[in-house]
Design an enzyme around this catalytic site. Structure first.
Site, PDB file in Angstrom:
ATOM      1  N   THR B  53      24.263 -47.561  33.814  1.00 43.27           N
ATOM      2  CA  THR B  53      25.517 -48.095  34.680  1.00 43.27           C
ATOM      3  C   THR B  53      27.064 -47.841  33.711  1.00 43.27           C
ATOM      4  OG1 THR B  53      27.227 -50.569  34.515  1.00 43.27           O
ATOM      5  CG2 THR B  53      25.312 -50.460  32.813  1.00 43.27           C
ATOM      6  N   GLU B  54      28.121 -47.282  34.144  1.00 40.09           N
ATOM      7  CA  GLU B  54      29.392 -46.980  33.646  1.00 40.09           C
ATOM      8  C   GLU B  54      29.334 -47.277  32.988  1.00 40.09           C
ATOM      9  OE1 GLU B  54      28.412 -47.700  36.565  1.00 40.09           O
ATOM     10  OE2 GLU B  54      30.755 -46.970  37.779  1.00 40.09           O
TER      11      GLU B  54
END
Lengths: 235, 228, 235, 228
Positions: B53-54
């Site tokens: 996840t970013e």
């Protein structure tokens, strides 16, 4: 060397009207809510704020915006469950917005801290967000040139801090905080606990103290998410 | 036509299921916020997929039980997550180094429009309001494969698979596969190549609701998805 | 997921003639001596090696060079107490050398790993090392454009490793290792200890496993410095 | 003249001592390999200086006792070091972010030649052999102040402070202060400004062994250094 300060108000005292301020956090995670609230109390206005989002509800960054202190926001994603405060001001033309792709935002801030005035990224090539930016071809692929991003101040949130300014973070609350610490003229960190020098293992320091100017303890920091579920409003 | 499609088309969950079947064991994957996140629910047994996840987590797991959320442990959609063994935290620049540097095997995103040249429009309808791009423009570059999951047509029945996007672009020539509510389509050399279609729809009917030519290979497989 | 391999020879088996290889370490600190020796045993030649230095004595990188396997070296500082092996070959015109300022070398490798094809740096502006490189002015100061650096393989040295490829390092042995791990097609790490997944605190992971392809345990790694003081020669 | 200078000039240790007096409490400092490293020896009592080394350590201390060396804990000169409380490890890109990003207060380097425009030549004599640059070209950019410590003249008696460097440059317009064996000189707007000189040498004699005009301010202080 002692970079610790006894109060939030002293930590933000030097921030004047028209300052540019990087504020850590991704949504509520890693957002230095107490520092932002101290900034609201301190009163500077006409601020340029760099943050991934535009705040939520009526606390933290949303509250700062609601108080009319923010003239310009540089961010990647000003939409979320309840960004009403920003949305209303934006649609009324009362706040300036610069939209930056999230990875480019992170890299521009990192570049500001690393002394890299410009770099090329594939992100946004061929899109509206690349308009007016130089484009170059490397090895047959197109890239957009982006400039570094710096600020007068950074308000960040850590987990442990020591008198040298060394910091650790808590889980995904790390996000933009270590980058912003590098890219500001003055970096102000709130931490859950100030520990003596040497207590943070040199292997586990995430932000070395050279990037941090002052550290203030907020022993039980509030989460934006929790505050908003409680319907909190600041001030 | 549109009404008829509504009765046979896959649900979002089924599209997500179909996309999940193609994610190989050991893949590093980023699932876009919202609809694509559903894909993790359908990860086939016996396959280990590492989700990125970013906002700086690799190797996260399912959502925590209600009341067990820790709001420092969230994904890019700001939803609470948990960690799998072997997880790691890192800052945003390192996170997007993983994205931009070609380290992800797959990114799956939603779409307003996908064009036969691989262009993607998924961040702005171009109609005003508050613009917001997030990590989409980064995710479409760097991942070894960029797939899209989407309804085959808009709510009004207009094609979402088009010759050229009319909405603001997210990325140029980036999409390589599209999973829709009616078909699975690859993008090869600037053309759509139909891999699978629902057996209930004829090729001609599918072509009729597609905004660009569907080429075909030797065979077109049936798109078969269980009730999920 | 299990990226661990049982032997050094298996770890380097895929490295063929003509490969480009980043090798971690700064001097002897963080140099994956055992992996380099396995590479010598494996036999590939005509290699391009990226390392900060040119090796010392007759072990590790110096030994690889001495065996005539290295066609080109990209480094910042090929001078040291005993770089005789490299010096002799260089002065005889038998090895190609590309000198890169150390910070630029680090940044080029980081850029390779981060998908940044080019960036601007003040380093080397106005010097011989900037010859032929594009120069640009930003905010009244001159900068040199540098390209990313990638390699087919990276041989790195960590302290702890787990089956997912997560790594920690030991003190200043960290140096170029985490950067090279990001910038290679295949990253091969030797670690002092392989631990089960989950045993490295996610907060303390320095190189997340996504950057690492294989991990092999060398329980008691040799230090180049110690080997050279003992007068060791490999093979 | 050169012989006469030899009898009065400061030793390397004395030059290092003089440079050490100007390093303020709390400064972040990088000392170049070799001669500049000696400056740390003369850190005045009561001042806390945080030393940075390019290879990824901030806050290192004295050399360990012989036999106590850990060869994973070295400085950029590959010498064994120890850690002070509050030290941190980081990788090379972060280390040079500190350098290039303007986070160091001071870098002190040696020199072959320094020019009155601030140009520095210290990495190559230009005479062949194996070229090696290390971190010098990075260190001259970014640190808030870049100082040089050097003999005032070469072994042959030629000036090291010159109008324009004839040797290959390390950096352009980067040096702001020079501590020599005879004087302390600032570089201001493309000119040398003499701050201090040994009382035993006349201004004219000093000018005679300097390769560019020495301007002066209101006063020239005596350069007084103890035996060290």
């Amino acid at each position: 060397m002692d970079k610790t300060l006894p109060s939030l108000s002293e930590a933000v005292a030097g921030i004047g009207d028209g300052s540019s301020i990087m504020i850590g956090g991704f949504g509520g995670s890693g957002a230095p809510i107490e520092l932002i609230h101290a900034l609201i109390d301190a009163g500077p206005k006409n601020l340029t704020v760099i943050n991934n989002n535009a705040g939520n509800g009526h606390v933290g960054l949303a509250a700062l915006i609601e108080q009319g202190r923010v003239a310009k926001l540089i961010c990647s994603f000003p939409r979320s469950a309840d960004p009403k405060v920003f949305t209303d001001l934006y649609l009324a033309g009362k706040i300036e917005l610069e939209i930056v792709p999230q990875g480019t935002l992170a890299e521009r801030i990192r570049a500001g801290g690393a002394g890299i005035p410009a770099f090329y990224t594939p992100s946004s090539y061929g899109t509206d967000l690349a308009e007016g930016k130089p484009v170059e071809e490397f090895d047959g692929k197109h890239y957009v040139r982006e400039r570094w991003l710096k600020a007068d101040f950074a308000l960040i949130k850590g987990e442990l801090g020591d008198p040298f300014g060394n910091l650790t973070y808590r889980m995904a609350a790390r996000n933009f905080n270590p980058l912003m610490a590098m890219a500001a003229g003055q970096t102000i960190a709130q931490v859950s606990k100030i520990v003596p020098a040497g207590e943070i293992d040199p292997e586990h320091v995430v932000t070395p103290g050279i990037f941090v100017d002052s550290v203030v303890q907020v022993a039980d920091p509030k989460q934006e998410e929790t505050l908003n579920r409680e319907g909190a409003v600041y001030p | 036509m549109s009404d008829a499609l509504d009765t046979i088309k896959l649900s979002n969950a089924q599209i997500a299921w179909r996309a999940a079947q193609d994610i190989e064991d050991g893949a590093y994957v980023n699932l876009g916020i919202g609809f694509p996140e559903m894909i993790a629910t359908f990860q086939p047994e016996g396959r280990e997929v590492i989700y990125h996840t970013e906002n700086g987590v690799l190797g996260f797991g399912k959502a925590p039980a209600k009341g067990e959320e820790d709001w420092d442990l969230i994904n890019a959609g700001k939803k609470a997550i948990t960690l799998n063994p072997g997880a790691a935290f890192f800052h945003h620049a390192d996170s997007f180094s993983m994205v931009r540097g070609g380290h992800l095997d797959l990114a799956v995103l939603g779409a307003y429009q996908v064009a036969e040249n691989g262009d993607l429009a998924n961040w702005s309808t171009g109609k005003g309001g508050v613009p917001a791009v997030g990590g989409a423009m980064d995710l479409v570059h760097g991942a070894k494969r960029v797939a899209v999951i989407t309804d085959h047509v808009t709510k009004k029945g207009d094609p979402k698979l088009v010759e050229r996007c009319t909405m603001p672009l997210t990325g140029v020539g980036c999409v390589t596969r599209v999973y829709t509510s009616l078909a699975v389509v690859d993008i090869v050399d600037g053309h759509y190549v139909l891999l699978e279609k629902l057996p209930q729809i004829s090729f001609d009917d599918l072509q009729a609701v597609t905004g660009a030519v569907l080429k075909t290979g030797e065979t077109i497989a049936d798109l078969v998805v269980p009730e999920v």
